[in-house]
Enzyme design. Structure first.
Site, PDB file in Angstrom:
ATOM      1  N   THR A  17      21.412   9.835 -11.344  1.00 41.43           N
ATOM      2  CA  THR A  17      21.770   8.491 -10.884  1.00 41.43           C
ATOM      3  C   THR A  17      21.298   7.404 -11.852  1.00 41.43           C
ATOM      4  OG1 THR A  17      19.742   8.203  -9.598  1.00 41.43           O
ATOM      5  CG2 THR A  17      21.603   9.242  -8.482  1.00 41.43           C
ATOM      6  N   ASP A  18      21.866   6.217 -11.656  1.00 45.30           N
ATOM      7  CA  ASP A  18      21.393   5.036 -12.378  1.00 45.30           C
ATOM      8  C   ASP A  18      20.255   4.411 -11.568  1.00 45.30           C
ATOM      9  OD1 ASP A  18      22.580   3.639 -10.255  1.00 45.30           O
ATOM     10  OD2 ASP A  18      24.311   3.021 -11.437  1.00 45.30           O
ATOM     11  N   HIS A  19      19.785   3.265 -11.967  1.00 47.99           N
ATOM     12  CA  HIS A  19      18.644   2.654 -11.274  1.00 47.99           C
ATOM     13  C   HIS A  19      18.967   2.226  -9.852  1.00 47.99           C
ATOM     14  CE1 HIS A  19      20.701  -0.936 -12.799  1.00 47.99           C
ATOM     15  NE2 HIS A  19      20.105  -1.589 -11.817  1.00 47.99           N
TER      16      HIS A  19
END
Length: 145
Positions: A17-19
């Site tokens: 995932t991204d942030h």
């Protein structure tokens, strides 16, 4: 016409995932790659054996991906793979990624691969590989030896 679809489950890990906890777009391609490997395994083919026995491998030549709904951290997904074309040196897969919880379609892609030799030149798909995949091809009219 027969229909064969291989389904491979995957859990979304934090590293995917991204942030914001949403799957980073390129990771869908990784999920699809793993699912194609499992598809070949279900047909009795291992990529390392294809390379060692026939001196060929498959390289992605085109990836058309449509992102519909994001997957998120810790969700369980199902990646469906269908072999939809096999001609000469080319094979094509249609792949779809669904959320397991509710069956919502998240991402879909058409992935085209070329059979290449170790030197990078295009090669016809070996006959034994074609024969193993023939019964897994969803569009029989697309098959040609």
């Amino acid at each position: 016409m027969t229909s064969f679809t291989e389904t491979w489950p995957v859990r979304v890990y934090y590293e995917d995932t991204d942030h914001g906890g949403v799957v980073y777009y390129a990771n869908y391609l990784k999920f699809m790659e793993r699912a194609r490997s499992e598809f070949l395994r279900s047909a009795g083919l291992e990529l390392d054996h294809i390379e060692s026995e026939f001196g060929v491998m498959f390289a992605v030549t085109q990836a058309n991906v449509r992102y519909l709904v994001p997957a998120r951290f810790n969700e369980m997904l199902n990646i469906e793979s269908e072999l939809v074309q096999m001609r000469g040196a080319r094979i094509a897969f249609r792949q779809r990624i669904y959320r397991q919880l509710d069956g919502v379609l998240l991402t879909e892609g058409d992935i085209h691969l070329a059979c290449i030799r170790r030197d990078g030149n295009v090669s016809r798909i070996p006959k034994a590989v074609r024969e193993s995949l023939k019964s897994h091809l969803n569009k029989k009219e697309e098959y040609s030896s």
